[in-house]
Structure formats: C-alpha cells, structure tokens
Design a protein around this motif. Structure first.
Motif, PDB file in Angstrom:
ATOM      1  N   THR A  86       0.856  -1.184   0.000  1.00  0.00           N
ATOM      2  CA  THR A  86       0.000   0.000   0.000  1.00  0.00           C
ATOM      3  C   THR A  86       0.894   1.235   0.000  1.00  0.00           C
ATOM      4  N   LEU A  87       0.285   2.395  -0.218  1.00  0.00           N
ATOM      5  CA  LEU A  87       1.056   3.637  -0.182  1.00  0.00           C
ATOM      6  C   LEU A  87       1.660   3.846   1.201  1.00  0.00           C
ATOM      7  N   ALA A  88       0.908   3.541   2.251  1.00  0.00           N
ATOM      8  CA  ALA A  88       1.419   3.703   3.614  1.00  0.00           C
ATOM      9  C   ALA A  88       2.635   2.819   3.853  1.00  0.00           C
ATOM     10  N   GLU A  89       2.590   1.582   3.353  1.00  0.00           N
ATOM     11  CA  GLU A  89       3.730   0.678   3.502  1.00  0.00           C
ATOM     12  C   GLU A  89       4.937   1.184   2.716  1.00  0.00           C
ATOM     13  N   ALA A  90       4.678   1.714   1.519  1.00  0.00           N
ATOM     14  CA  ALA A  90       5.770   2.245   0.703  1.00  0.00           C
ATOM     15  C   ALA A  90       6.408   3.457   1.364  1.00  0.00           C
ATOM     16  N   VAL A  91       5.594   4.298   1.983  1.00  0.00           N
ATOM     17  CA  VAL A  91       6.125   5.481   2.660  1.00  0.00           C
ATOM     18  C   VAL A  91       6.979   5.065   3.853  1.00  0.00           C
ATOM     19  N   ARG A  92       6.569   4.034   4.582  1.00  0.00           N
ATOM     20  CA  ARG A  92       7.383   3.549   5.702  1.00  0.00           C
ATOM     21  C   ARG A  92       8.738   3.060   5.204  1.00  0.00           C
ATOM     22  N   THR A  93       8.741   2.373   4.071  1.00  0.00           N
ATOM     23  CA  THR A  93      10.008   1.920   3.480  1.00  0.00           C
ATOM     24  C   THR A  93      10.837   3.117   3.031  1.00  0.00           C
ATOM     25  N   ASP A 103       7.429   9.890 -10.400  1.00  0.00           N
ATOM     26  CA  ASP A 103       7.233  10.132 -11.828  1.00  0.00           C
ATOM     27  C   ASP A 103       5.951   9.439 -12.273  1.00  0.00           C
ATOM     28  N   GLY A 104       5.380   9.962 -13.330  1.00  0.00           N
ATOM     29  CA  GLY A 104       4.188   9.364 -13.901  1.00  0.00           C
ATOM     30  C   GLY A 104       4.519   8.709 -15.229  1.00  0.00           C
ATOM     31  N   THR A 105       3.795   7.657 -15.567  1.00  0.00           N
ATOM     32  CA  THR A 105       3.989   6.996 -16.846  1.00  0.00           C
ATOM     33  C   THR A 105       2.638   6.736 -17.478  1.00  0.00           C
ATOM     34  N   LEU A 106       2.605   6.689 -18.793  1.00  0.00           N
ATOM     35  CA  LEU A 106       1.365   6.435 -19.506  1.00  0.00           C
ATOM     36  C   LEU A 106       1.379   5.009 -20.042  1.00  0.00           C
ATOM     37  N   LEU A 107       0.406   4.208 -19.628  1.00  0.00           N
ATOM     38  CA  LEU A 107       0.264   2.850 -20.145  1.00  0.00           C
ATOM     39  C   LEU A 107      -0.641   2.908 -21.365  1.00  0.00           C
ATOM     40  N   GLN A 131       1.200   6.563 -11.377  1.00  0.00           N
ATOM     41  CA  GLN A 131       2.247   7.250 -10.626  1.00  0.00           C
ATOM     42  C   GLN A 131       3.165   6.227  -9.968  1.00  0.00           C
ATOM     43  N   VAL A 132       4.464   6.496 -10.009  1.00  0.00           N
ATOM     44  CA  VAL A 132       5.448   5.551  -9.486  1.00  0.00           C
ATOM     45  C   VAL A 132       6.378   6.242  -8.500  1.00  0.00           C
ATOM     46  N   LEU A 133       6.572   5.621  -7.352  1.00  0.00           N
ATOM     47  CA  LEU A 133       7.575   6.050  -6.376  1.00  0.00           C
ATOM     48  C   LEU A 133       8.752   5.090  -6.449  1.00  0.00           C
ATOM     49  N   ALA A 134       9.962   5.649  -6.500  1.00  0.00           N
ATOM     50  CA  ALA A 134      11.163   4.822  -6.585  1.00  0.00           C
ATOM     51  C   ALA A 134      12.198   5.313  -5.574  1.00  0.00           C
ATOM     52  N   ASP A 135      13.127   4.430  -5.214  1.00  0.00           N
ATOM     53  CA  ASP A 135      14.189   4.819  -4.286  1.00  0.00           C
ATOM     54  C   ASP A 135      15.291   5.546  -5.055  1.00  0.00           C
ATOM     55  N   PRO A 136      16.345   6.023  -4.393  1.00  0.00           N
ATOM     56  CA  PRO A 136      17.395   6.780  -5.092  1.00  0.00           C
ATOM     57  C   PRO A 136      18.087   6.015  -6.218  1.00  0.00           C
ATOM     58  N   PHE A 137      17.989   4.671  -6.217  1.00  0.00           N
ATOM     59  CA  PHE A 137      18.618   3.873  -7.264  1.00  0.00           C
ATOM     60  C   PHE A 137      17.637   3.524  -8.385  1.00  0.00           C
ATOM     61  N   GLY A 138      16.425   4.067  -8.292  1.00  0.00           N
ATOM     62  CA  GLY A 138      15.443   3.826  -9.336  1.00  0.00           C
ATOM     63  C   GLY A 138      14.624   2.565  -9.148  1.00  0.00           C
ATOM     64  N   ARG A 139      14.777   1.887  -8.021  1.00  0.00           N
ATOM     65  CA  ARG A 139      14.004   0.677  -7.766  1.00  0.00           C
ATOM     66  C   ARG A 139      12.605   1.049  -7.289  1.00  0.00           C
ATOM     67  N   MET A 140      11.611   0.443  -7.904  1.00  0.00           N
ATOM     68  CA  MET A 140      10.237   0.827  -7.618  1.00  0.00           C
ATOM     69  C   MET A 140       9.820   0.444  -6.203  1.00  0.00           C
TER      70      MET A 140
END
Length: 203
Positions: A86-93, A103-107, A131-140
């Motif tokens: 979830t977004l909350a879990e991703a924010v904790r990470t 960044d946003g991407t168009l499918l 919409q995609v959140l990634a870490d500093p190395f670009g990992r989603m």
C-alpha cells in the motif's frame, strides 16, 4: 487461426514465483482441475503482460478459449496486485531512504477518438496514468492505481494522496516539472537557467 511461437524475456524465477502463488490460490479455492496447470497459467499471464498479445492469439497458442484466457490472466493479475504494498507501507520503506523519486507513466491502451478522458495531450495517445515512487537507485517502491490518461501528473499525485503522505512523513521527493505546484516535500527543477534543483536542507 494461425499459431506461432513467441519468446518472453522474463526470468524463470518470475515464472516460478507466480506459479507458486497461483497454486496456493487454487488450493484456497479448492480447485480440482483446470484446462491449464498453474505453471502454464503463469506463463500465459506473463506473455500477455510482457508482450501485450491479444487474448485471441494467446488462447489459440495455449489451446484454450478466449474467455478462459481472459479469466486466467485476470486472476493472475489479481494475485499479483494483492501482493503489492500500500502507499502507507511504501512510505514507511521510503522513510529510511535519503529521498524518493516520483514520476508518472502512460500505459498505452486502445481507445476510440471519442474517449477524451483517456487521451494524453502530452504523449499524443490514449492511455492510463500511473504514478510511481522509486528509491534513489530507481528501484520501484510503489505504483498507483491507474487513472485516465488525460489526468495530469500533479493532479494524479494529489488524488492518490502521495503528496500529503510524503509531507506527513517528511520525506524529500524529487520530481520533474510536471509536478509544479505540488507543494509539500516535492522538489522540482527551477525554470530557466542556473541550478537544476533548489537546495535541500540536511536532516
């Protein structure tokens, strides 16, 4: 209907992973028999997700009906979606990272000209905004539910609650100019020359 061989540039570990999850789902549902094994269903789903072949072509290649192919692929997507954070879990990470990337991407999708909500003026085609959140190395870290392609990135980020979630957790976020006006902890490039990004205070 002509049947042709096609390769899928996906790792065997991904196939084994999805196969195991589909077998688990079948056990939970008490399924006794299906036209395809869990492994073949996983391969069918990965072929569709990676290569984008139509259901009719995949159905012919796997020796099943088009409706069955659609049902098998939909089930596999649901199994994978249930594993997503979830977004909350991703924010904790993300809170343990120096910053995150947004960044946003168009499918791309097939739509008629009348489907204006799905037409992206930026990309000049129909699609869905993710919409995609990634870490500093670009990992989603997280991918959002899809919105119509006409929705701008900054609006999508707000609708999904990304801006507020990052601001509440005080996580610095770098994004492109499509997020101008997002506010919170979202940083975008300056207009014109000079430095590319505003300075960031160290925490």
């Amino acid at each position: 209907m002509l049947v042709y061989p096609s390769g899928v540039d996906v790792s065997s570990s991904a196939l084994r992973f999805l196969s195991a999850r589909l077998r688990q789902r079948r056990q939970e549902l008490g399924t006794r028999w299906r036209r395809l094994s869990a492994g073949r269903q996983a391969l069918l789903a990965l072929a569709h997700l990676r290569n984008g072949h139509p259901y009719a072509q995949l159905a012919a290649g796997f020796g099943i009906g088009t409706t069955t192919a659609y049902r098998y692929i939909t089930e596999a997507v649901e199994v994978l979606a249930a594993l997503a954070p979830t977004l909350a879990e991703a924010v904790r990470t993300a809170s343990s990272k120096a910053f995150v990337l947004l960044d946003g991407t168009l499918l791309p999708i097939d739509r008629i000209a009348a489907d204006r909500p799905y037409y992206s003026g930026k990309h000049k085609r129909h699609g869905m905004n993710v919409q995609v959140l990634a870490d500093p190395f670009g990992r989603m870290l997280w991918a959002s539910p899809a919105l119509p392609g006409a929705v701008h990135d900054v609006r999508a980020a707000r609708e999904h609650g990304i801006v507020d979630a990052l601001a509440e957790a005080d996580i610095t976020c770098w994004a492109d100019k499509g997020y101008r006006g997002a506010g919170g902890t979202v940083r975008i490039p300056y207009r014109g020359g000079g430095r590319s990004f505003p300075p960031v205070s160290r925490r």
